[in-house]
Design an enzyme around this catalytic site. Structure first.
Site, PDB file in Angstrom:
ATOM      1  N   GLU A  40       0.856  -1.190   0.000  1.00  0.00           N
ATOM      2  CA  GLU A  40       0.000   0.000   0.000  1.00  0.00           C
ATOM      3  C   GLU A  40       0.888   1.235   0.000  1.00  0.00           C
ATOM      4  O   GLU A  40       1.493   1.574   1.022  1.00  0.00           O
ATOM      5  CB  GLU A  40      -0.921  -0.011   1.229  1.00  0.00           C
ATOM      6  CG  GLU A  40      -1.786   1.237   1.322  1.00  0.00           C
ATOM      7  CD  GLU A  40      -2.551   1.322   2.649  1.00  0.00           C
ATOM      8  OE1 GLU A  40      -2.858   0.278   3.253  1.00  0.00           O
ATOM      9  OE2 GLU A  40      -2.816   2.464   3.072  1.00  0.00           O
ATOM     10  N   ARG A  44       0.642  10.412  -0.102  1.00  0.00           N
ATOM     11  CA  ARG A  44       0.943  11.454   0.885  1.00  0.00           C
ATOM     12  C   ARG A  44       2.119  12.320   0.500  1.00  0.00           C
ATOM     13  O   ARG A  44       2.491  13.220   1.255  1.00  0.00           O
ATOM     14  CB  ARG A  44       1.261  10.815   2.244  1.00  0.00           C
ATOM     15  CG  ARG A  44       0.065  10.227   2.892  1.00  0.00           C
ATOM     16  CD  ARG A  44       0.356   9.705   4.264  1.00  0.00           C
ATOM     17  NE  ARG A  44      -0.636   8.709   4.573  1.00  0.00           N
ATOM     18  CZ  ARG A  44      -0.691   8.020   5.702  1.00  0.00           C
ATOM     19  NH1 ARG A  44       0.196   8.225   6.641  1.00  0.00           N
ATOM     20  NH2 ARG A  44      -1.628   7.134   5.889  1.00  0.00           N
ATOM     21  N   LYS A 128     -11.095  -1.614   6.478  1.00  0.00           N
ATOM     22  CA  LYS A 128      -9.950  -1.199   7.290  1.00  0.00           C
ATOM     23  C   LYS A 128     -10.505  -0.647   8.608  1.00  0.00           C
ATOM     24  O   LYS A 128     -11.537   0.040   8.611  1.00  0.00           O
ATOM     25  CB  LYS A 128      -9.181  -0.125   6.512  1.00  0.00           C
ATOM     26  CG  LYS A 128      -8.145   0.642   7.290  1.00  0.00           C
ATOM     27  CD  LYS A 128      -7.214   1.349   6.322  1.00  0.00           C
ATOM     28  CE  LYS A 128      -6.606   2.590   6.947  1.00  0.00           C
ATOM     29  NZ  LYS A 128      -5.256   2.887   6.431  1.00  0.00           N
TER      30      LYS A 128
HETATM   31  C1  3PG Z   1      -1.366   5.132   8.352  1.00  0.00           C
HETATM   32  O1  3PG Z   1      -2.291   5.310   7.620  1.00  0.00           O
HETATM   33  O2  3PG Z   1      -0.539   5.996   8.689  1.00  0.00           O
HETATM   34  C2  3PG Z   1      -1.233   3.766   8.840  1.00  0.00           C
HETATM   35  O3  3PG Z   1      -2.297   3.505   9.653  1.00  0.00           O
HETATM   36  C3  3PG Z   1       0.073   3.443   9.439  1.00  0.00           C
HETATM   37  O4  3PG Z   1       0.035   3.633  10.770  1.00  0.00           O
HETATM   38  P1  3PG Z   1       1.347   3.297  11.609  1.00  0.00           P
HETATM   39  O5  3PG Z   1       2.397   4.228  11.126  1.00  0.00           O
HETATM   40  O6  3PG Z   1       0.911   3.574  13.021  1.00  0.00           O
HETATM   41  O7  3PG Z   1       1.664   1.844  11.351  1.00  0.00           O
END
Ligand code: 3PG
Length: 208
Positions: A40, A44, A128
């Site tokens: 994934e 961002r 999710k």
């Molecule tokens: C996110 O979307 O940032 C994910 O949920 C990852 O979260 P994490 O960095 O706490 O694993």
């Protein structure tokens, strides 16, 4: 593809942030080499779409998805960049409908009963659970299992190598997500061997 198939490739889906295009292909290769092929890549960073295109082209053995899909435009861009599925941090019927129409499997983000019900009403039952730790973690997933007997979750947010097995032990959890497989310092250093090692450890996780 049905999104539930994503859970059949291993217990963890890495949530990836890529800041530099040059990192995309070596990072994807490192994860695949470690046995993690569902990836994934989040929308961002300014280079995210280019990274997706590069991975789709050069690492065809990866099952590439887009994360942080917040709008119909994001979903279209991800599909055009070669993504095979999309993950959204929340849910709207607009995005659910649009992804279905464009043939892009969606893993919709939910954190409350109302959001689960809205996603179910639109035909989505593999969801999710985000942000997993902050939204109640394991006790919340156990509570959701009561009314939502036909829903399964991919919890993401605050999960680690150490805590993942406890999530994976829940009957309504098929797979979990996390960013710990691609630590920023390893990426910055180009330490792809470490990422392969982290992927191997994640791929070997079992329910506690
Ligand atoms: C996110 O979307 O940032 C994910 O949920 C990852 O979260 P994490 O960095 O706490 O694993």
């Amino acid at each position: 593809m049905n999104t539930l198939e994503l859970a059949g490739h291993g217990p963890v889906i890495p949530v990836i942030v890529i800041n530099q295009l040059a990192d995309a292909v070596p990072m994807a290769r490192a994860l695949v080499e470690g046995g993690v092929k569902v990836l994934e890549v989040t929308l961002r960073t300014p280079v995210a779409l280019q990274c997706m295109e590069a991975i789709a082209r050069e690492v065809p053995e990866a099952i590439l998805g887009a994360g942080t899909v917040r709008s119909v435009a994001d979903a279209k861009a991800a599909l055009n960049a070669g993504c095979k599925f999309a993950v959204s941090p929340g849910y709207t019927s607009e995005i659910g409908r649009a992804c279905r129409e464009m043939g892009l499997p969606l893993l919709p983000g939910t954190a409350t009963g109302s959001e689960v019900m809205q996603a179910n009403a639109d035909g989505y039952f593999f969801l999710k659970f985000f942000p997993a730790m902050q939204a109640g973690g394991i006790p919340m997933l156990k509570a959701l299992a009561g009314p939502f007997t036909d829903v399964v979750f991919c919890p993401t947010g605050g999960i680690t190598l150490e805590t993942a097995p406890q999530f994976l032990a829940l009957p309504n959890v098929k797979v979990c997500g996390g960013s710990w497989l691609t630590p920023a310092d390893a990426v910055k250093a180009g330490d792809w061997a470490r990422i392969t090692q982290l992927a191997k450890e994640a791929a070997a996780l079992r329910a506690a």
